[in-house]
Write a protein that holds these residues in place. Structure first.
Motif, PDB file in Angstrom:
ATOM      1  N   LYS A   1      48.126  34.489  38.337  1.00  6.85           N
ATOM      2  CA  LYS A   1      47.993  35.955  38.307  1.00  6.85           C
ATOM      3  C   LYS A   1      46.558  36.361  38.656  1.00  6.85           C
ATOM      4  CE  LYS A   1      48.738  39.970  35.376  1.00  6.85           C
ATOM      5  NZ  LYS A   1      49.164  40.757  36.535  1.00  6.85           N
ATOM      6  N   GLN A   2      45.579  35.663  38.090  1.00 10.83           N
ATOM      7  CA  GLN A   2      44.183  35.958  38.402  1.00 10.83           C
ATOM      8  C   GLN A   2      43.907  35.732  39.888  1.00 10.83           C
ATOM      9  OE1 GLN A   2      41.897  37.403  36.425  1.00 10.83           O
ATOM     10  NE2 GLN A   2      43.676  37.588  35.092  1.00 10.83           N
ATOM     11  N   GLU A   3      44.464  34.638  40.385  1.00  6.96           N
ATOM     12  CA  GLU A   3      44.248  34.332  41.805  1.00  6.96           C
ATOM     13  C   GLU A   3      44.839  35.429  42.684  1.00  6.96           C
ATOM     14  OE1 GLU A   3      43.996  29.469  41.980  1.00  6.96           O
ATOM     15  OE2 GLU A   3      45.982  30.391  42.021  1.00  6.96           O
ATOM     16  N   ARG A   4      46.013  35.901  42.300  1.00  2.00           N
ATOM     17  CA  ARG A   4      46.668  36.947  43.098  1.00  2.00           C
ATOM     18  C   ARG A   4      45.920  38.277  42.962  1.00  2.00           C
ATOM     19  NH1 ARG A   4      51.677  36.941  45.021  1.00  2.00           N
ATOM     20  NH2 ARG A   4      51.830  39.137  44.498  1.00  2.00           N
ATOM     21  N   ASP A   5      45.563  38.627  41.717  1.00  3.83           N
ATOM     22  CA  ASP A   5      44.935  39.924  41.482  1.00  3.83           C
ATOM     23  C   ASP A   5      43.574  40.027  42.169  1.00  3.83           C
ATOM     24  OD1 ASP A   5      47.103  40.592  40.057  1.00  3.83           O
ATOM     25  OD2 ASP A   5      46.168  40.550  38.069  1.00  3.83           O
ATOM     26  N   LEU A   6      42.800  38.929  42.078  1.00  2.00           N
ATOM     27  CA  LEU A   6      41.428  38.987  42.602  1.00  2.00           C
ATOM     28  C   LEU A   6      41.301  38.344  43.985  1.00  2.00           C
ATOM     29  CD1 LEU A   6      39.573  38.085  39.272  1.00  2.00           C
ATOM     30  CD2 LEU A   6      39.923  40.350  40.247  1.00  2.00           C
ATOM     31  N   ASN A   7      42.432  37.883  44.480  1.00  2.00           N
ATOM     32  CA  ASN A   7      42.455  37.248  45.798  1.00  2.00           C
ATOM     33  C   ASN A   7      41.417  36.112  45.880  1.00  2.00           C
ATOM     34  OD1 ASN A   7      43.496  36.865  48.315  1.00  2.00           O
ATOM     35  ND2 ASN A   7      42.083  38.314  49.310  1.00  2.00           N
ATOM     36  N   VAL A   8      41.434  35.255  44.878  1.00  2.00           N
ATOM     37  CA  VAL A   8      40.523  34.101  44.861  1.00  2.00           C
ATOM     38  C   VAL A   8      41.361  32.844  44.628  1.00  2.00           C
ATOM     39  CG1 VAL A   8      38.533  35.353  43.957  1.00  2.00           C
ATOM     40  CG2 VAL A   8      40.180  34.331  42.360  1.00  2.00           C
ATOM     41  N   GLU A   9      40.711  31.705  44.748  1.00  2.00           N
ATOM     42  CA  GLU A   9      41.422  30.475  44.416  1.00  2.00           C
ATOM     43  C   GLU A   9      40.630  29.743  43.341  1.00  2.00           C
ATOM     44  OE1 GLU A   9      43.042  26.348  46.347  1.00  2.00           O
ATOM     45  OE2 GLU A   9      42.249  27.881  47.686  1.00  2.00           O
ATOM     46  N   ILE A  10      41.298  29.443  42.258  1.00  2.00           N
ATOM     47  CA  ILE A  10      40.639  28.682  41.194  1.00  2.00           C
ATOM     48  C   ILE A  10      40.851  27.204  41.518  1.00  2.00           C
ATOM     49  CG2 ILE A  10      40.618  28.191  38.710  1.00  2.00           C
ATOM     50  CD1 ILE A  10      41.417  31.088  38.234  1.00  2.00           C
ATOM     51  N   SER A  11      39.754  26.494  41.739  1.00  2.00           N
ATOM     52  CA  SER A  11      39.851  25.112  42.227  1.00  2.00           C
ATOM     53  C   SER A  11      40.330  24.169  41.126  1.00  2.00           C
ATOM     54  CB  SER A  11      38.487  24.654  42.728  1.00  2.00           C
ATOM     55  OG  SER A  11      37.614  24.492  41.622  1.00  2.00           O
ATOM     56  N   PRO A  12      40.843  22.998  41.514  1.00  2.00           N
ATOM     57  CA  PRO A  12      41.265  22.016  40.500  1.00  2.00           C
ATOM     58  C   PRO A  12      40.129  21.669  39.532  1.00  2.00           C
ATOM     59  CG  PRO A  12      42.051  21.362  42.662  1.00  2.00           C
ATOM     60  CD  PRO A  12      41.178  22.545  42.864  1.00  2.00           C
ATOM     61  N   GLN A  13      38.892  21.602  40.047  1.00  2.00           N
ATOM     62  CA  GLN A  13      37.746  21.292  39.176  1.00  2.00           C
ATOM     63  C   GLN A  13      37.562  22.392  38.136  1.00  2.00           C
ATOM     64  OE1 GLN A  13      35.540  18.523  38.991  1.00  2.00           O
ATOM     65  NE2 GLN A  13      35.100  19.673  37.127  1.00  2.00           N
ATOM     66  N   GLN A  14      37.695  23.642  38.590  1.00  2.00           N
ATOM     67  CA  GLN A  14      37.539  24.763  37.655  1.00  2.00           C
ATOM     68  C   GLN A  14      38.653  24.765  36.609  1.00  2.00           C
ATOM     69  OE1 GLN A  14      37.306  27.791  40.733  1.00  2.00           O
ATOM     70  NE2 GLN A  14      35.166  28.214  40.227  1.00  2.00           N
ATOM     71  N   ARG A  15      39.850  24.378  37.044  1.00  2.00           N
ATOM     72  CA  ARG A  15      40.972  24.264  36.085  1.00  2.00           C
ATOM     73  C   ARG A  15      40.676  23.175  35.059  1.00  2.00           C
ATOM     74  NH1 ARG A  15      46.715  25.273  38.275  1.00  2.00           N
ATOM     75  NH2 ARG A  15      46.444  27.112  39.544  1.00  2.00           N
ATOM     76  N   ARG A  16      40.127  22.057  35.533  1.00  2.00           N
ATOM     77  CA  ARG A  16      39.794  20.965  34.611  1.00  2.00           C
ATOM     78  C   ARG A  16      38.715  21.422  33.634  1.00  2.00           C
ATOM     79  NH1 ARG A  16      40.604  17.512  39.005  1.00  2.00           N
ATOM     80  NH2 ARG A  16      38.404  17.579  39.597  1.00  2.00           N
TER      81      ARG A  16
ATOM     82  N   THR B   1      56.995  39.407  30.498  1.00  2.00           N
ATOM     83  CA  THR B   1      57.736  39.316  31.756  1.00  2.00           C
ATOM     84  C   THR B   1      57.007  40.056  32.871  1.00  2.00           C
ATOM     85  OG1 THR B   1      59.728  39.294  30.423  1.00  2.00           O
ATOM     86  CG2 THR B   1      60.032  39.653  32.764  1.00  2.00           C
ATOM     87  N   LYS B   2      56.335  41.143  32.507  1.00  2.00           N
ATOM     88  CA  LYS B   2      55.639  41.931  33.538  1.00  2.00           C
ATOM     89  C   LYS B   2      54.552  41.112  34.229  1.00  2.00           C
ATOM     90  CE  LYS B   2      56.581  46.533  31.750  1.00  2.00           C
ATOM     91  NZ  LYS B   2      56.171  47.562  30.795  1.00  2.00           N
ATOM     92  N   GLU B   3      54.049  40.096  33.545  1.00  2.00           N
ATOM     93  CA  GLU B   3      53.030  39.233  34.188  1.00  2.00           C
ATOM     94  C   GLU B   3      53.602  38.527  35.418  1.00  2.00           C
ATOM     95  OE1 GLU B   3      50.680  36.652  31.649  1.00  2.00           O
ATOM     96  OE2 GLU B   3      49.368  38.403  31.568  1.00  2.00           O
ATOM     97  N   LEU B   4      54.925  38.363  35.433  1.00  2.00           N
ATOM     98  CA  LEU B   4      55.563  37.680  36.572  1.00  2.00           C
ATOM     99  C   LEU B   4      55.833  38.648  37.722  1.00  2.00           C
ATOM    100  CD1 LEU B   4      58.262  35.569  34.652  1.00  2.00           C
ATOM    101  CD2 LEU B   4      55.951  34.895  35.248  1.00  2.00           C
ATOM    102  N   GLU B   5      55.467  39.891  37.527  1.00  2.00           N
ATOM    103  CA  GLU B   5      55.712  40.946  38.522  1.00  2.00           C
ATOM    104  C   GLU B   5      57.171  40.910  38.988  1.00  2.00           C
ATOM    105  OE1 GLU B   5      52.633  41.312  41.535  1.00  2.00           O
ATOM    106  OE2 GLU B   5      51.337  40.002  40.355  1.00  2.00           O
ATOM    107  N   PRO B   6      58.089  41.161  38.058  1.00  2.00           N
ATOM    108  CA  PRO B   6      59.508  40.959  38.362  1.00  2.00           C
ATOM    109  C   PRO B   6      60.061  41.869  39.453  1.00  2.00           C
ATOM    110  CG  PRO B   6      59.228  42.021  36.238  1.00  2.00           C
ATOM    111  CD  PRO B   6      57.871  41.597  36.673  1.00  2.00           C
ATOM    112  N   ILE B   7      59.373  42.998  39.699  1.00  2.00           N
ATOM    113  CA  ILE B   7      59.933  43.871  40.737  1.00  2.00           C
ATOM    114  C   ILE B   7      59.335  43.563  42.116  1.00  2.00           C
ATOM    115  CG2 ILE B   7      60.695  45.810  39.286  1.00  2.00           C
ATOM    116  CD1 ILE B   7      58.051  47.140  39.793  1.00  2.00           C
ATOM    117  N   ASN B   8      58.417  42.619  42.136  1.00  2.00           N
ATOM    118  CA  ASN B   8      57.835  42.195  43.420  1.00  2.00           C
ATOM    119  C   ASN B   8      58.438  40.816  43.755  1.00  2.00           C
ATOM    120  OD1 ASN B   8      56.291  41.120  45.446  1.00  2.00           O
ATOM    121  ND2 ASN B   8      54.318  41.722  44.580  1.00  2.00           N
TER     122      ASN B   8
END
Lengths: 320, 418
Positions: free
Chosen positions: B45-60, B307-314
């Protein structure tokens, strides 16, 4: 028969152990809190925590079944010279030992999957005891006159399939019951749907068996008892299966909005919930054992013609 | 024995049996050590909202920071957060009792309570995606958003200790949430502590994901290779973030909505009548969702906040979220309560209904009431406390009220239809 009678309560108590998640109420094995299994203070056992009561009780009952199995082997060795019967008796003892070892490994490794395997071998042993009881029974003698008209091969095939399906159903049920907390919702959904499909398959086979047995002549009345019992057990089991879902997870969605279902609140770990769930487990074992009985009897009936025709019918024909 | 088997037991049947056995065997041996899983939905959701990519290193990095602060499912840890008395919210001893694999000792003292009673539905991480979740309606609660429906605090507030105790002790009728009345008090306390722990951990994870999404490419949440000053600054920022989350839980204990009992001498018939006017009126406007007949059929197309976090209508977004794995459950609409049944999930006491109307239900479309003083000028938008009690009286009377009241009365209260 003694082995059969002792094993069923063992399955019940084993089911209770899982229902109450009491498998690790005693952390050591084969001792109980450092005591020899039989030397554990009975006051602490009987008046201590519930989980300890059922887990230690399960171990004691298991030991009792082990002693009965040893006595059975000893008795067979003394009274029966047949190689097959001796091997079968030894196999029963071997199964008890393996089952005990599995129970011990479940405790020592604290592993739910081993508990699942332990829960699957128990009913298999129970069914094996039933088969032994049928095959070693001297009372039941089939009458050969009507065998030609009996549709035994088909009956035998269906009863074997019923055994296989009943056991598979039991294994899937054990998967649902011992499911890992790390399993995904998709896995549980798959297993639950598989359990429902297998319930239908077992039910169809059991009623087919009942229908076939009813078609047989009076000479194979011995098949009517297990098939009728099987049909009754399956009906009870279907009701218990539905009840198990309701007491564990509430009414299914399509019923939940009805006035009778809406106020229902699940009572976790209540006596009623435990009895329903454990009854479902125990009845599963009974269905397996009864289907084995039906299969064993059909096998015994099927082997009669070669013996019987040679000894009586054919001889009579030749004599006249 | 095989020589006695009939030849008619065809090889086809045996092949069928073998296939089935293999199929079932494939289920066996799927055991995995319990571990926390990442909030992949929120990261996406963050990646979609801010149009960024959270890298595997950042996830770790997020996972490692969380493990350092909160420990593991077997060994939970209470983070040290400076000025906050976190012990009021998270008790290390109780966490120990609730965590780990299921066991008990000779005196009946239990361990692993969460895994015994909760994890199969709520999941080890508290993500509401335990093995049984897909079959349950509503889905089990995902604690990680820090949002709880049935509580005594105002909208957006955390539940108090007593709120969580009420839910655990009484369960939620009409759902898969059981009552744990049979558990001893200390075990319920341990479970409350563990639910808070998972909720705080989950909320901190979300905050960290939010912070990470804001980092420039290649920057790390906590760079262990960086200078000492940088590391301590990053650690302080993380602790501050966690402290903000915990503080809300500490504050909640004193935020329960004060409730003045209604006048016991009030004219109940008049109060019910007034409640009915409010139910169909423009301010409370309960009829909009609960429906003309209060059967819960006013609207059935809305979703809860989880459920709204999944953007069910999109559709495109939904497909992306569902593609994360089958731990993401398909969206379901949230249905308003059928008030004719007299079954209320947050409790059926008048005080429970008052709280639902006054505070709304967090995470759902049920709004909080704008409460005005008794001396507010006529026409002021909002409801007085007496109005809310009238609504409570009316709602409690609904199961006994005929759906088709005499036309004259019905006409008087019928809402305007477009």
């Amino acid at each position: 028969m003694l082995l059969v009678c002792a094993t069923f309560p063992l399955i019940w108590v084993g089911g209770l152990v899982t229902t109450y998640d009491a498998g690790m109420a005693v952390p050591d094995w084969p001792s109980t809190y450092g005591y020899n299994l039989f030397a554990y203070p009975w006051q602490t056992w009987l008046f201590g925590p519930w989980d300890l009561l059922i887990e230690h009780g399960h171990r004691l009952l298991g030991a009792l079944v082990g002693f009965i199995a040893i006595t059975f082997v000893w008795s067979v060795w003394r009274n029966d010279q047949r190689f097959g019967v001796r091997v079968a008796a030894l196999a029963a003892l071997g199964l008890v030992i393996i089952q005990g070892g599995l129970g011990g490994a479940r405790v020592l490794f604290d592993e739910r999957q081993l508990a699942m395997v332990h829960g699957c071998v128990g009913p298999a042993f129970f069914a094996y005891c039933i088969a032994l009881a049928v095959f070693t029974s001297g009372k039941w003698k089939p009458v050969e006159d009507d065998l030609a008209s009996a549709n035994l091969p088909r009956l035998q095939r269906i009863s074997l399939l019923t055994v296989v399906f009943a056991y598979l159903q039991l294994v899937i049920g054990a998967q649902l019951r011992h499911i890992s907390v790390m399993a995904t919702p998709g896995f549980f959904r798959g297993a639950a749907l598989f359990h429902l499909v297998m319930a239908a398959v077992v039910t169809i086979h059991v009623f087919q068996l009942l229908f076939l047995a009813k078609q047989q002549n009076a000479s194979v009345a011995a098949l009517r008892f297990p098939t009728t019992l099987l049909a009754a057990l399956v009906l009870i089991q279907l009701a218990l299966g539905g009840a198990t879902w309701v007491v564990k997870y509430g009414w299914p969605e399509f019923l939940a909005q009805h006035t009778f279902a809406a106020p229902y609140t699940i009572q976790a770990k209540s006596l009623f919930q435990s009895l329903i769930v454990t009854s479902h487990v125990a009845t599963g074992s009974l269905i397996l054992a009864t289907s084995v009985m039906a299969f064993a009897r059909s096998v015994r009936l099927n082997r009669v013609p070669t013996v019987a025709l040679g000894s009586s019918a054919l001889m009579m024909e030749l004599a006249t | 024995m095989s020589r006695y088997l009939s030849n008619s037991v065809s090889s086809r049947s045996f092949v069928g049996c073998v296939v089935l056995v293999l199929l079932v065997s494939s289920f066996v041996g799927c055991t995995t050590k319990a571990k926390f899983s990442e909030n992949a939905v929120y990261i996406l959701k963050q990646e979609r909202d801010l149009n960024v990519e959270i890298s595997p290193q950042q996830r770790r990095d997020i996972a490692e920071v969380l493990a350092g602060m909160f420990g593991t499912p077997d060994k939970p840890n209470v983070p040290k957060l400076g000025g906050i008395d976190i012990a009021n919210v998270l008790d290390a001893t109780q966490l120990h009792v609730a965590s780990g694999p299921v066991s008990s000792d000779e005196r009946g003292r239990a361990r692993g309570l969460y895994r015994e009673h909760c994890a199969h539905c709520h999941g080890v991480t508290g993500d509401g995606a335990g093995p049984t979740a897909a079959f349950l309606n509503p889905y089990p609660r995902d604690y990680r958003m820090g949002v709880f429906k049935f509580k005594s605090t105002p909208k957006a507030g955390k539940p108090t200790h007593e709120d969580l105790r009420d839910i655990l002790a009484n369960g939620i009728p009409g759902t898969a949430m059981p009552s744990f009345k049979v558990l001893p008090n200390n075990e319920i306390e341990a479970l409350i502590s563990y639910v808070r722990y998972l909720s705080i951990r989950g909320e901190v994870e979300r905050e960290l994901a939010y912070l990470t999404a804001d980092l420039v490419e290649g920057e790390r949440l906590l760079d262990v290779t960086g200078s000492r000053e940088d590391r301590s600054e990053q650690a302080a920022s993380i602790r501050e973030t966690a402290a903000r989350v915990v503080q809300k839980w500490v504050d909640a204990e004193s935020q329960a909505t004060p409730i003045e009992a209604p006048d016991p001498e009030r004219d109940l018939v008049a109060s019910i009548k007034h409640g009915r006017e409010l139910f169909y009126g423009p301010i409370a406007n309960c009829v909009k969702c609960h429906g003309d007949s209060a059967l819960g059929d006013g609207q059935k197309t809305d979703y809860d906040d989880w459920t709204k976090e999944l953007e069910p209508i999109n559709e495109e977004a939904l497909e992306q979220f569902l593609g994360l794995g089958n731990f993401v459950l398909p969206p379901r609409n949230i249905h308003p309560r059928n008030l004719r049944q007299g079954v209320y999930r947050g409790g059926r006491r008048p005080i429970d209904l008052y709280r639902r109307i006054h505070n709304g239900i967090d995470g759902t479309p049920m709004p909080a009431t704008l409460v005005i003083g008794d001396d507010a000028a006529a026409g002021t938008k909002g409801l007085t406390k007496d109005d809310i009690w009238s609504l409570v009286d009316y709602v409690r009377n609904l199961p006994y009220e005929s759906i088709s009241l005499p036309p004259v009365i019905e006409q008087g209260y019928q809402r305007e239809r477009l």
